[in-house]
Design an enzyme around this catalytic site. Structure first.
Site, PDB file in Angstrom:
ATOM      1  N   LYS A  13      22.302 -37.113   5.169  1.00 33.47           N
ATOM      2  CA  LYS A  13      20.881 -37.439   5.242  1.00 33.47           C
ATOM      3  C   LYS A  13      20.095 -36.865   4.066  1.00 33.47           C
ATOM      4  O   LYS A  13      19.111 -37.458   3.628  1.00 33.47           O
ATOM      5  CB  LYS A  13      20.269 -37.037   6.584  1.00 33.47           C
ATOM      6  CG  LYS A  13      20.327 -35.557   6.902  1.00 33.47           C
ATOM      7  CD  LYS A  13      19.801 -35.311   8.302  1.00 33.47           C
ATOM      8  CE  LYS A  13      19.708 -33.825   8.614  1.00 33.47           C
ATOM      9  NZ  LYS A  13      20.979 -33.075   8.393  1.00 33.47           N
ATOM     10  N   ARG A  88      14.100 -30.413  14.096  1.00 35.86           N
ATOM     11  CA  ARG A  88      15.462 -30.205  14.581  1.00 35.86           C
ATOM     12  C   ARG A  88      15.465 -29.828  16.054  1.00 35.86           C
ATOM     13  O   ARG A  88      16.539 -29.610  16.626  1.00 35.86           O
ATOM     14  CB  ARG A  88      16.119 -29.077  13.795  1.00 35.86           C
ATOM     15  CG  ARG A  88      17.102 -29.562  12.719  1.00 35.86           C
ATOM     16  CD  ARG A  88      17.590 -28.334  12.001  1.00 35.86           C
ATOM     17  NE  ARG A  88      18.859 -28.474  11.349  1.00 35.86           N
ATOM     18  CZ  ARG A  88      19.008 -28.591  10.029  1.00 35.86           C
ATOM     19  NH1 ARG A  88      17.967 -28.683   9.251  1.00 35.86           N
ATOM     20  NH2 ARG A  88      20.207 -28.620   9.502  1.00 35.86           N
ATOM     21  N   ARG A 127      32.111 -30.179   0.396  1.00 37.96           N
ATOM     22  CA  ARG A 127      30.762 -30.128  -0.157  1.00 37.96           C
ATOM     23  C   ARG A 127      30.636 -28.947  -1.116  1.00 37.96           C
ATOM     24  O   ARG A 127      31.180 -27.874  -0.867  1.00 37.96           O
ATOM     25  CB  ARG A 127      29.793 -29.962   1.011  1.00 37.96           C
ATOM     26  CG  ARG A 127      28.408 -30.435   0.713  1.00 37.96           C
ATOM     27  CD  ARG A 127      27.784 -31.016   1.940  1.00 37.96           C
ATOM     28  NE  ARG A 127      27.074 -29.999   2.692  1.00 37.96           N
ATOM     29  CZ  ARG A 127      26.026 -30.263   3.457  1.00 37.96           C
ATOM     30  NH1 ARG A 127      25.574 -31.491   3.576  1.00 37.96           N
ATOM     31  NH2 ARG A 127      25.442 -29.309   4.131  1.00 37.96           N
ATOM     32  N   ARG A 160      28.835 -23.478   0.193  1.00 44.62           N
ATOM     33  CA  ARG A 160      27.798 -22.602   0.752  1.00 44.62           C
ATOM     34  C   ARG A 160      28.324 -21.823   1.954  1.00 44.62           C
ATOM     35  O   ARG A 160      29.168 -22.329   2.691  1.00 44.62           O
ATOM     36  CB  ARG A 160      26.616 -23.469   1.243  1.00 44.62           C
ATOM     37  CG  ARG A 160      25.573 -23.661   0.207  1.00 44.62           C
ATOM     38  CD  ARG A 160      24.417 -24.566   0.606  1.00 44.62           C
ATOM     39  NE  ARG A 160      24.295 -24.940   1.993  1.00 44.62           N
ATOM     40  CZ  ARG A 160      23.646 -26.032   2.397  1.00 44.62           C
ATOM     41  NH1 ARG A 160      23.087 -26.846   1.522  1.00 44.62           N
ATOM     42  NH2 ARG A 160      23.543 -26.323   3.665  1.00 44.62           N
ATOM     43  N   ARG A 171      27.332 -25.102  13.768  1.00 49.42           N
ATOM     44  CA  ARG A 171      26.169 -25.952  13.450  1.00 49.42           C
ATOM     45  C   ARG A 171      26.250 -27.286  14.190  1.00 49.42           C
ATOM     46  O   ARG A 171      25.235 -27.812  14.621  1.00 49.42           O
ATOM     47  CB  ARG A 171      26.103 -26.196  11.935  1.00 49.42           C
ATOM     48  CG  ARG A 171      25.729 -24.945  11.160  1.00 49.42           C
ATOM     49  CD  ARG A 171      25.882 -25.151   9.674  1.00 49.42           C
ATOM     50  NE  ARG A 171      24.852 -26.022   9.131  1.00 49.42           N
ATOM     51  CZ  ARG A 171      24.906 -26.561   7.916  1.00 49.42           C
ATOM     52  NH1 ARG A 171      25.940 -26.320   7.131  1.00 49.42           N
ATOM     53  NH2 ARG A 171      23.940 -27.310   7.477  1.00 49.42           N
TER      54      ARG A 171
HETATM   55  P1  AMP Z   1      20.182 -27.826   6.023  1.00 52.21           P
HETATM   56  O1  AMP Z   1      20.261 -27.612   4.562  1.00 52.21           O
HETATM   57  O2  AMP Z   1      19.112 -28.824   6.439  1.00 52.21           O
HETATM   58  O3  AMP Z   1      21.506 -28.149   6.666  1.00 52.21           O
HETATM   59  O4  AMP Z   1      19.698 -26.437   6.673  1.00 52.21           O
HETATM   60  C1  AMP Z   1      20.452 -25.240   6.518  1.00 52.21           C
HETATM   61  C2  AMP Z   1      20.061 -24.257   7.608  1.00 52.21           C
HETATM   62  O5  AMP Z   1      18.657 -23.956   7.513  1.00 52.21           O
HETATM   63  C3  AMP Z   1      20.247 -24.735   9.031  1.00 52.21           C
HETATM   64  O6  AMP Z   1      21.582 -24.582   9.483  1.00 52.21           O
HETATM   65  C4  AMP Z   1      19.270 -23.839   9.782  1.00 52.21           C
HETATM   66  O7  AMP Z   1      19.788 -22.517   9.924  1.00 52.21           O
HETATM   67  C5  AMP Z   1      18.109 -23.758   8.808  1.00 52.21           C
HETATM   68  N1  AMP Z   1      17.132 -24.847   9.069  1.00 52.21           N
HETATM   69  C6  AMP Z   1      16.838 -25.902   8.256  1.00 52.21           C
HETATM   70  N2  AMP Z   1      15.907 -26.680   8.799  1.00 52.21           N
HETATM   71  C7  AMP Z   1      15.591 -26.124  10.012  1.00 52.21           C
HETATM   72  C8  AMP Z   1      14.696 -26.479  11.069  1.00 52.21           C
HETATM   73  N3  AMP Z   1      13.944 -27.586  11.020  1.00 52.21           N
HETATM   74  N4  AMP Z   1      14.648 -25.656  12.134  1.00 52.21           N
HETATM   75  C9  AMP Z   1      15.392 -24.542  12.201  1.00 52.21           C
HETATM   76  N5  AMP Z   1      16.269 -24.164  11.264  1.00 52.21           N
HETATM   77  C10 AMP Z   1      16.374 -24.946  10.164  1.00 52.21           C
END
Ligand code: AMP
Length: 214
Positions: A13, A88, A127, A160, A171
């Site tokens: 996404k 989320r 990734r 990462r 996750r």
């Molecule tokens: P992402 O890069 O979107 O996969 O986000 C990496 C991490 O950031 C996630 O696994 C969460 O720990 C945190 N995170 C990102 N967006 C949110 C959100 N909307 N609510 C809570 N935690 C978030």
């Protein structure tokens, strides 16, 4: 045009959100990127977020919602934006709806990029991310020109911490429990669209453009 990207971590996404932002000239707002930028800058928000991110858990809604509401209130968001990784949770979605309804607005599209769990785990192990500029790659589908080196800024690309296999499993569990209910939430609002994320990246994008209009 105000768009929400939904989908499991690793569904692609983020890549699609960047392509949408480029095509429609609207800002790409990624909460994950905002947290990582804060972490890199050593802010208090970044330190707090890291505790959760490293365990594959969600950062608490209270820390997340305010920063998104501030961001979408900025001038460059007047004509729309694409949200990537937010909301989320149902409370985050409700906070977003409430903030928009205060200014007589609402979200236009929620696009779910659908990928089965078994594909996700494989994808995420390939990734790679540049911790300097945030660019993301995949060793098979989007490789760097020089192995291990970011095309954009020349810094090393790495797996990462939160893409490590054990964290990915966590996750995914968190996704099913807390984020997947948003699919019904936006279905109920009549703005949900689903695209299959297992197709090549360009075909996923084409399907999205058909939904949004050229
Ligand atoms: P992402 O890069 O979107 O996969 O986000 C990496 C991490 O950031 C996630 O696994 C969460 O720990 C945190 N995170 C990102 N967006 C949110 C959100 N909307 N609510 C809570 N935690 C978030």
């Amino acid at each position: 045009m105000k768009i929400i990207m939904l989908g499991a971590p690793g569904a692609g996404k983020g890549t699609q959100a960047k392509m949408i932002a480029d095509k429609y000239h609207i800002p790409h707002i990624s909460t994950g990127d905002i947290f990582r930028a804060n972490l890199k800058a050593g802010t208090e928000l970044g330190m707090k977020a890291k505790e959760y991110m490293d365990q594959g858990l969600l950062v608490p809604d209270a820390l997340t919602c305010d920063l998104v509401m501030d961001r979408i209130g900025q001038d460059d968001c007047k004509d729309g934006f694409v949200l990537d990784g937010f909301p989320r949770t149902i409370p985050q979605a409700e906070a977003l709806d409430a903030a928009l309804s205060n200014i007589n607005q609402k979200m236009d599209y929620a696009i779910d990029v659908d990928v089965p769990d078994e594909n996700i785990v494989n994808r995420m192990s390939g990734r790679r991310a540049c911790l300097n500029c945030g660019a993301t790659y995949h060793i098979v589908s989007i490789p760097t020109k020089v192995e291990g080196v970011c095309d954009r800024c020349g810094n090393p690309v790495v797996l990462r911490d939160d893409d490590q296999p054990e964290t990915v499993q966590k996750r995914l569990a968190v996704y099913h429990e807390q984020t997947q209910p948003l699919i019904d939430y936006y279905k109920g609002q009549g703005i949900l669209n689903t695209v299959s994320g297992t197709q090549p990246m360009e075909d996923v994008f084409q399907a999205i453009v058909e939904i949004l209009g050229a």
